[in-house]
Motif scaffolding. Structure first.
Motif: not given
Lengths: 121, 110
Positions: A31-59
């Protein structure tokens, strides 16, 4: 309670491949969209990707478009990130995160503890 | 360099009020909500403020958010030592369906 547990991190050579996984529990994963976010050593957060709950929408972020691929298996309550041709600059802690709702417009509410990926020859 | 600009550092003494800014553009912040995340040392981020000024349950009312035009702010009143952390603003670009984080602000409690 909501739990997100990442796995699959480690040392990987440049140009190879690696698949990260994130197991969700304590909520209805499908029921929930999911994300991947990364953080390089000593650096800030970087959004990578998101997928909708049904998998049909990806960015994707421009930095990983065409190299990283997000997917999900709702029958296994698991989110994936396939990393192809990783570069040295992809070294980071990779976080899986859950959105407020099913669409990709929903913001991140919960975070996993992260898994470290080190790209090194 | 992120499109959301935050000061790299901020500081205050216990009991003080501290404000952290997040500056965007018409594409970022100007047309969507702003969110704030707190990352304690060695920990994963945690949602602190959503939709500009809303607090999730469990977040003390010492934390407040606001937005005006293409800028947003996080205010922490009654500063405590446990507030020492990195703070990130975030927003969504509707036209690109993408999300972006600010560069982060390291808050030191003196």
């Amino acid at each position: 309670q909501v739990q997100l547990v990442e796995s699959g991190g480690g040392v990987v050579q440049p140009g190879s491949s690696l698949r990260l996984a994130c197991a969700g529990s304590g909520f209805s994963f499908r029921n929930f969209a999911m994300y991947w976010v990364r953080q390089a050593p000593g650096k800030g957060l970087e959004w990578l990707a998101v997928i909708s709950s049904d998998g049909n929408n990806i960015y994707y972020a421009d930095s990983v478009t065409g190299r990283f691929f997000i997917s999900r298996d709702n029958s296994k309550n698991t989110l994936y990130l396939q990393m192809s041709s990783p570069r040295l600059e992809d070294t980071a802690v990779y976080y899986c995160a859950r959105a407020l709702g099913g669409s990709t417009e929903n913001f991140i509410v919960y975070w996993g503890q992260g898994t470290l990926v080190t790209v090194s020859s | 360099q992120s499109v959301l600009i935050q000061p790299p550092s901020a500081s205050g003494t216990p009991g003080q009020r501290v404000t952290i800014s997040c500056s965007g553009s018409s594409s970022y912040i100007g047309t969507d909500y702003v969110y704030w995340y707190q990352q304690l040392p060695g920990a994963a981020p945690k949602l602190l403020i959503y939709r500009n000024d809303q607090r999730p349950s469990g977040v003390p009312d010492r934390f407040s958010g606001s937005k005006s035009g293409t800028s947003a702010s996080l205010a922490i009143s009654g500063l405590r030592s446990e507030d020492e952390a990195d703070y990130y603003c975030a927003t969504r670009d509707d036209s690109l369906s993408s999300w972006v984080f600010g560069g982060g602000t390291k808050l030191t409690v003196l």
